[in-house]
Design an enzyme around this catalytic site. Sequence first.
Site, PDB file in Angstrom:
ATOM      1  N   ASP B 333       0.801  -1.215   0.000  1.00 52.56           N
ATOM      2  CA  ASP B 333       0.000   0.000   0.000  1.00 52.56           C
ATOM      3  C   ASP B 333       0.837   1.269   0.000  1.00 52.56           C
ATOM      4  OD1 ASP B 333      -2.529  -1.170  -0.259  1.00 52.56           O
ATOM      5  OD2 ASP B 333      -2.547  -1.724   1.839  1.00 52.56           O
ATOM      6  N   TYR B 417     -10.261  -0.341   2.146  1.00 50.96           N
ATOM      7  CA  TYR B 417      -9.657  -0.484   3.465  1.00 50.96           C
ATOM      8  C   TYR B 417      -9.093   0.826   3.992  1.00 50.96           C
ATOM      9  CZ  TYR B 417      -8.417  -3.986   6.882  1.00 50.96           C
ATOM     10  OH  TYR B 417      -8.374  -4.753   8.013  1.00 50.96           O
TER      11      TYR B 417
END
Lengths: 740, 740
Positions: B333, B417
């Site tokens: 990420d 998320y």
Amino acid sequence: MASTSAPARPHPLQRLNDGEILKAKDILAKSHESGEGLRFRFTYLEEPKREDMVKYLAAEHQDAETTTTLPTLPRMVKFVYDVIKGPGDHILADAVVDIDSGEVVHKQTHPTESQAGYAPFEFGEFQEACSNSDLFKEALKEFELPPNFTITIDPWPYGGLDPDEAIPRYMQGLVFARDASKDSLDANHYAYPLPIIPVMDFNKKELIRIDRLATGGQGDPLEPAAASETPKKLFANSKSAEYVPELLDRPLRTDMKPINITQPDGASFTVEDASLVSWQKWRFRVGFSPREGAVLHDVCYDNRPVFYRMSFSEMTVPYGDPRPPFHRKQAFDFGDGGAGRSANNLGLGCDCLGAIHYFDAWDTDPDGRPTLAKNVVCLHEQDAGIGWKHTNFRTGRAVVTRLRELVVQFIITLANYEYVFAYKLDTSGNVTLETRATGIVSVVSIDEGKTSAYGNVVAPGVLAQNHQHIFAARLDPAVDSYAAGDTAVVLEESHPLPDMDPATNPHGNGYEVRRTPLEAAGFADAEPRLNRVVRLESRSHKNAISGKRTGYKFAPSATQLLLAHPDSTQARRAPFARHHLWVTGHRDGELWAAGEFTNQSRGEVGGVQAMVERGDCTPVVWTVFGLTHNPRVEDWPVMPVEVHQIHIRPADFFTSNPALDVPSTKNDASVLVSSSAPCCDGKGEKPTAQEEPASHKQGAGPDMKPKDIGSGSSNGSGSGGKDKKRLTTLLSGVFGSKKD
Amino acid sequence: MASTSAPARPHPLQRLNDGEILKAKDILAKSHESGEGLRFRFTYLEEPKREDMVKYLAAEHQDAETTTTLPTLPRMVKFVYDVIKGPGDHILADAVVDIDSGEVVHKQTHPTESQAGYAPFEFGEFQEACSNSDLFKEALKEFELPPNFTITIDPWPYGGLDPDEAIPRYMQGLVFARDASKDSLDANHYAYPLPIIPVMDFNKKELIRIDRLATGGQGDPLEPAAASETPKKLFANSKSAEYVPELLDRPLRTDMKPINITQPDGASFTVEDASLVSWQKWRFRVGFSPREGAVLHDVCYDNRPVFYRMSFSEMTVPYGDPRPPFHRKQAFDFGDGGAGRSANNLGLGCDCLGAIHYFDAWDTDPDGRPTLAKNVVCLHEQDAGIGWKHTNFRTGRAVVTRLRELVVQFIITLANYEYVFAYKLDTSGNVTLETRATGIVSVVSIDEGKTSAYGNVVAPGVLAQNHQHIFAARLDPAVDSYAAGDTAVVLEESHPLPDMDPATNPHGNGYEVRRTPLEAAGFADAEPRLNRVVRLESRSHKNAISGKRTGYKFAPSATQLLLAHPDSTQARRAPFARHHLWVTGHRDGELWAAGEFTNQSRGEVGGVQAMVERGDCTPVVWTVFGLTHNPRVEDWPVMPVEVHQIHIRPADFFTSNPALDVPSTKNDASVLVSSSAPCCDGKGEKPTAQEEPASHKQGAGPDMKPKDIGSGSSNGSGSGGKDKKRLTTLLSGVFGSKKD
């Protein structure tokens, strides 16, 4: 709920009140012969048998109409006490008194091997013995103290008996001096340790021995050096170690501006019936025992039981300095002293902030008369940061809610040391068991200029010895059912798949979750490498969504276990401290991880090891965690808290996030703090209109508008907005209905 | 301190401002030929060389007079960008521009193997490719959606390439449907997953493949079932999973009363120069990069350096479902997306409470023009419970202080998320790195009624797959010295002594503390059974009290490491995730645990494994921690936070508890909450005078007076009083001066 119609008699799990204690004491006294004196040590509510109690709870949790059918359970008191037949002739006993029937339903005396925890009156007896001891006066002649220093002795449990020792009742003392020139009884004497330990025999009521202590460093022998011919000058280069503000060696900081926590509409919890707490779908009763401190009974969420009983059961604090007699520094702070009886009287605005409710408890004096322990447990809510958040990156709409906790806290003082224990229940359905260690580390003398392998020098001449704190919490689960044995214990682990097998794991990314039901009493250890978690699962209820058993889970803390040699007395006294998890059978009143009588024990009797050997498995779950404390200089003179938490979390107990209905209300009390210095170049902090970028012209990308605060949503949850306009067009409705 | 005289130019570690970015972009553009288009991906402050910077910092930390001697360091910008020579003809490059000299001091192009993280404009391109794809339309014909459902596609990194794949630039998408009848773009589409994954080739700008997904359960094959002849009806029994308040399937709870956190005298921190934060002896600069989010520079306590730089460096989220193509669900990420660029714009009263300061950052649009990222970092103080406490059991005098934290927080959204990252500095001298995982778990289709070994059914037809989150934080230590290599890394462990040897460990209680200096680059794992801690120690400074090196320490978190098979692409891309601790040599700009280019990587290039192989060891320390997330039903539809913390604590850095001067002021805003129900029997909660016990008459024990609140001390710290009068007499002044 039955609680709305006030019960005529205390709830069966209600803490004892003074009238009950008095009545029970009188009943017990009458059962003894007139020549026998009674000296009371510990007074407990004798909880109803679990089997009876769960019938009551099942009825109680029905609606109000069924109130009248609540079974009547006897109110009973358990006393641990001495029967005194004459000077020096006393025997330890315990008895259970039924207040309703006026009968002593159980009475038992104990052999000398079973020593109850120390009662406060014994600290006084010990001090008197020291005051009156010629032996002690003689021992002190080895040292020369500076003027105005006065001897102060901390009573300590004697620890485990050596193999060759008889079993009278002992106490040892750590000896310090206080600088009386400071004109304060709160001057910190721990900065001035003396290298002697007086030992008292309670049967003789006198000191029987003064142990001289080694004070050497690296490479020096284990034994103390021979006494010098002339008195040894102590504390010539010592440094005071004050912590009370008026004695401090530095000014208090003045730049810490107040943080106020207020609840303009009051607290969200209610306390009924002096012990029944309701808050955010949680409901439980606060009990209190002189040994355990606060206990949670009948912990329910939305009227579904989760735990029948939760408690901190025991802790042991073994010291790792191998020089005799330091092997006897091993306290069991619940069994040797009593965590509940050591509980602080808490102060508003000191020990917790906000809107606080306090619970009192009744203890007894040595004559069995009730004494009020005021404000020994506090209850309050607190904000615990973000609870859940999601931002829809297409629209910029963010929904963010806070996590809120309800804290049941008590704090104990054991001579030099403090522990803060808390049960925290939160809006996400979690229960956290929290322990904070603080207070003053236990120190002994070290020759100035030396360093030691057995601890750290925290002040000149002061050695803080390496030690461990190992705790056991006891969980009596009742996941969706009170019935004994209806909760299964399952170890769940995540394992790599061994092979990159084309049939099962072609690319090697697969892993498997393995389950091992624990159907027999036993123990296990934490295994973080396998992500080992303990699941407490209902045998009778399944989750409607996942099809799995409803449950709660926790990961046993992977903290260091007992370091003492398995054959040592330290280890034999505390088998619980050698594994992270114990699963045992339930027996009423069996609450103690190291057994009921830890004081001077040579080995565990009736603790978790004995329960496992017995073999039945209802189950009760014991989770063990600890802290190896090799002191830092920063731990002196009072140690900053070291925090440990165990998180017990729902695992398919709910059919969705239980905090989904927590409002995402914006808190209007929050304020903006600007840069306190002017923005020197007008850049970075305060963009003006002409500094804002033009939207870009190139390519297929979305508009890169300046990010803005909020998304225009009306519920105050509008943080997290992101570049969105063009993305919205692009990302929504690629196919299908274009209604919006 | 130099900061009082405002610098004429930005501090060398100051975040870039818009003017600097514009200037740098123009310089770079001029360095390219006119036919070349530039598309900007990431824009960083190119920090000065550490070697130069520490000279600056050493001067800066001198007193104000020396201000004029501060070295002049160039302000530099690093761009990662595409050079476009024509349609489909682009090459990845990076360049460093010196704004002062107007020169491009570094420029480099990269081979196709190195793929930069996705930029937001690519999400738009991907959506367009899906919209225009006949392949995708054809694939959708396999399914019949309910009326009013519209397709919504979440762009995802493609993950690691399979061994036989070429290396164009790919993106994959997870396909869902949104119930448009709800008339809200915020209706939660994740409740309706479709079992196909479109794959786009960015060079061709079109979908090249639609992967069909297996939807079976226990015992079903890894491969997807053959397409049925007639369209498969989807979502017939699905259940909506709304979380925005106006769409919720349940009313919001109304019994959660507000908790307000106010600071009537303002915040205790100051922010100068738009980035320099001072608070309670701490001082540091807040940086921000599009990849790392908030970064702390030059973290000092009382003008003593502790860390040169602290950052969250990388994370990988591998999924454990072995069914192809789910092995490609492995996000980095930071490297694939950019944590900083994914940072939420934070909202007052939503993401943190109290008195809040926000930091902005400047990013760039694809044309290289500055775009403002508003409120991407927040700064506030919070109360963190008891900081230290001690009660003198002789006098009842308790001194209790609060622990206060300063929180630097940012929150990132990556499609479904969310992560909340925080640096917490506190009054006890600790630094805590905190990560909270929240947001919506990644889900795929499962045939209704089935369960799976690869995840949990969180809603009908919705499988939340098992996965891990493994993070790496990067610590560049500077304990008491900025000089490279002046901080040593030492592993410290506590070991049982093997024998009960009369000469060394006669009673078996001894244990030893072992130290292993890490002088060479390498890795290690957490070992909680040995109480393994990492000490960062000054080679040049010793603690005046203990004689040990000044230092900080932390215990590497014993969390599960990467489960993927060592030979898998998942594992080869993320060697960092296979050990808890890495110690490497320092190189300027080398900030990435898995290397600079993680996107589509087949294996790590330039990450910690490469650094270790290189062998030099200055050292930089990387701590790796994670979370194996086998989803619970409770994690749906938005997951309650799962919190992880690493506690970095001073270890003989100070000569006493640094919080000793924190005032023990009573907080006057706290209020008492009484029992909300009347005290039914007058017992337990409200003792009246006549119920108070008489003092006892028997024995040598102390008076057992009712415990009282406070001890009459005037500083508000008077909680914790215990039975004391007689004890005071007994315990004080046994021998020596009786002055008090």
